[in-house]
Design an enzyme around this catalytic site. Structure first.
Site, mmCIF file in Angstrom:
data_model
loop_
_atom_site.group_PDB
_atom_site.id
_atom_site.type_symbol
_atom_site.label_atom_id
_atom_site.label_comp_id
_atom_site.label_asym_id
_atom_site.label_seq_id
_atom_site.Cartn_x
_atom_site.Cartn_y
_atom_site.Cartn_z
ATOM 1 N N ASN A 100 0.802 -1.279 -0.079
ATOM 2 C CA ASN A 100 0.164 -0.013 -0.160
ATOM 3 C C ASN A 100 0.861 1.015 -0.019
ATOM 4 O O ASN A 100 2.063 1.386 0.469
ATOM 5 C CB ASN A 100 -0.787 0.041 1.118
ATOM 6 C CG ASN A 100 -2.020 -1.068 1.098
ATOM 7 O OD1 ASN A 100 -1.941 -1.864 0.154
ATOM 8 N ND2 ASN A 100 -2.347 -1.546 2.191
ATOM 9 N N ASP A 114 -0.688 4.270 0.982
ATOM 10 C CA ASP A 114 -1.216 5.095 2.040
ATOM 11 C C ASP A 114 -0.293 5.079 3.242
ATOM 12 O O ASP A 114 0.557 4.239 3.386
ATOM 13 C CB ASP A 114 -2.771 4.667 2.344
ATOM 14 C CG ASP A 114 -2.898 3.232 3.220
ATOM 15 O OD1 ASP A 114 -3.681 2.564 2.645
ATOM 16 O OD2 ASP A 114 -2.127 3.130 4.146
ATOM 17 N N HIS A 170 5.535 -0.722 -2.836
ATOM 18 C CA HIS A 170 5.211 0.082 -4.036
ATOM 19 C C HIS A 170 5.216 1.573 -3.898
ATOM 20 O O HIS A 170 4.597 2.484 -4.663
ATOM 21 C CB HIS A 170 3.789 -0.306 -4.466
ATOM 22 C CG HIS A 170 3.980 -1.881 -4.788
ATOM 23 N ND1 HIS A 170 2.785 -2.689 -4.811
ATOM 24 C CD2 HIS A 170 4.924 -2.814 -5.132
ATOM 25 C CE1 HIS A 170 3.182 -4.052 -5.106
ATOM 26 N NE2 HIS A 170 4.350 -3.970 -5.192
HETATM 27 N N1 APR Z 1 -10.296 -7.098 4.560
HETATM 28 C C1 APR Z 1 -9.436 -7.881 4.208
HETATM 29 N N2 APR Z 1 -9.231 -7.858 2.853
HETATM 30 C C2 APR Z 1 -10.005 -7.502 1.802
HETATM 31 C C3 APR Z 1 -11.342 -6.678 2.238
HETATM 32 C C4 APR Z 1 -11.331 -6.331 3.683
HETATM 33 N N3 APR Z 1 -12.251 -5.570 4.305
HETATM 34 N N4 APR Z 1 -11.690 -6.147 1.059
HETATM 35 C C5 APR Z 1 -11.216 -6.681 0.319
HETATM 36 N N5 APR Z 1 -10.063 -7.535 0.739
HETATM 37 C C6 APR Z 1 -9.211 -8.167 -0.217
HETATM 38 C C7 APR Z 1 -9.703 -8.771 -1.399
HETATM 39 O O1 APR Z 1 -10.429 -10.281 -1.578
HETATM 40 C C8 APR Z 1 -8.503 -8.938 -2.314
HETATM 41 O O2 APR Z 1 -7.999 -10.234 -1.877
HETATM 42 O O3 APR Z 1 -8.106 -7.429 -0.500
HETATM 43 C C9 APR Z 1 -7.537 -8.168 -1.632
HETATM 44 C C10 APR Z 1 -7.185 -6.684 -2.462
HETATM 45 O O4 APR Z 1 -6.587 -7.133 -3.766
HETATM 46 P P1 APR Z 1 -5.952 -6.047 -4.756
HETATM 47 O O5 APR Z 1 -7.056 -5.096 -4.991
HETATM 48 O O6 APR Z 1 -5.492 -6.922 -5.973
HETATM 49 O O7 APR Z 1 -4.865 -5.343 -4.051
HETATM 50 P P2 APR Z 1 -3.310 -5.691 -3.779
HETATM 51 O O8 APR Z 1 -3.293 -7.038 -3.608
HETATM 52 O O9 APR Z 1 -2.800 -4.914 -2.716
HETATM 53 O O10 APR Z 1 -2.633 -5.226 -5.355
HETATM 54 C C11 APR Z 1 -1.426 -5.612 -5.045
HETATM 55 O O11 APR Z 1 -1.258 -4.507 -7.437
HETATM 56 O O12 APR Z 1 -2.276 -2.825 -8.850
HETATM 57 C C12 APR Z 1 -1.232 -3.325 -8.011
HETATM 58 O O13 APR Z 1 0.465 -1.706 -7.035
HETATM 59 C C13 APR Z 1 -0.756 -2.199 -6.894
HETATM 60 O O14 APR Z 1 -0.109 -2.438 -4.719
HETATM 61 C C14 APR Z 1 -0.925 -3.174 -5.671
HETATM 62 C C15 APR Z 1 -0.751 -4.436 -6.002
#
Ligand code: APR
Length: 230
Positions: A87, A89, A104
């Site tokens: 993240n 943030d 990132h």
């Molecule tokens: N609590 C826990 N997990 C959750 C919640 C919640 N309230 N809501 C959603 N999720 C889960 C989703 O099910 C999903 O598995 O969080 C995950 C989010 O996945 P992504 O949207 O793919 O985010 P992330 O894995 O952080 O992406 C990785 O991809 O686009 C790039 O640089 C960007 O850092 C990012 C990287």
């Protein structure tokens, strides 16, 4: 002191009101990733890219850490904790975590396009009028698709020494971050928290199918049990 590694993704900030990337109505739904999060996209249309991150930076001033961030920060009372987050943030820091490694990048920092070591705190918009002392355009201090992940080596070293790992809120779709869990020692318990997990409990992996605020609390209780019995 036992060492705990937290690998977090966008889901840990979802309950704070920050959109994830790949859920329905996620950040990537409304955008072409390569247009707003790649060096080529920035070259083609710097204003579009700067605006994309300006909107996310502005939102940061309106949200707060949630229970999951605070629970992770509280682990530091009894363990050496390293948060390795995808993240950008600052919610882990605002909740009190003191060792946060941003794989990132960070929304609240900007850097020079000509001198990658010129990195400064930046809380407002970045515009095409903003340049570094050498006169080069400033850009978000974010790792875009196709760019190196400089903190990965440190992240691997930390994970290789973990006595317990919590993975929370990541779809594990983006490498090299997604591969980090495999560097944990063989017997190290790993707790994965996600309401829609794409892994199942197996061996030393325990999947907790919950939102972060509930699931992190459960994982912390399980860690206390397992680490005090060893
Ligand atoms: N609590 C826990 N997990 C959750 C919640 C919640 N309230 N809501 C959603 N999720 C889960 C989703 O099910 C999903 O598995 O969080 C995950 C989010 O996945 P992504 O949207 O793919 O985010 P992330 O894995 O952080 O992406 C990785 O991809 O686009 C790039 O640089 C960007 O850092 C990012 C990287």
């Amino acid at each position: 002191m036992k060492k705990i590694i937290i690998l977090s993704g966008a889901g840990v900030s979802a309950e704070s009101g920050i959109a994830t990337f790949r859920d329905a109505d996620g950040l990537w739904e409304g955008h072409d990733v390569m247009e707003v999060a790649s060096p080529q996209g920035f070259e083609n249309n710097p204003t579009l890219v700067l605006d994309f991150y300006n909107q996310r930076r502005a939102q940061l001033h309106t949200v707060e850490p949630n229970e999951a961030h605070y629970c992770i920060a509280a682990l530091e009372r009894n363990y050496e904790v390293h948060v390795i987050t995808q993240n950008v943030d600052d919610l882990h820091e605002r909740a009190g975590s003191t060792n946060v490694l941003h794989l990132h990048g960070e929304l609240l920092k900007a850097r020079s396009t000509s001198n990658p070591n010129y990195i400064v705190d930046w809380t407002d918009d970045i515009t095409v009028a903003d340049s570094c002392p050498e006169g080069s355009q400033m850009r978000p201090h974010i790792v875009w698709f196709g760019e190196e992940v400089p903190a990965m080596e440190t992240a691997i070293e930390l994970t290789a020494q973990a006595d317990a790992v919590i993975i929370v809120g990541t779809s594990l779709q983006v490498y090299p971050a997604a591969g980090l869990m495999h560097y944990a020692p063989q017997e190290t318990p790993i707790y994965l928290i996600d309401p829609r997990p794409n892994l199942k409990s197996n061996g030393n992996l325990t999947v907790i199918e919950e939102n972060a605020s509930t699931g992190v609390r459960k994982a912390c209780d399980m860690i206390h049990l397992s680490l005090t019995n060893t």
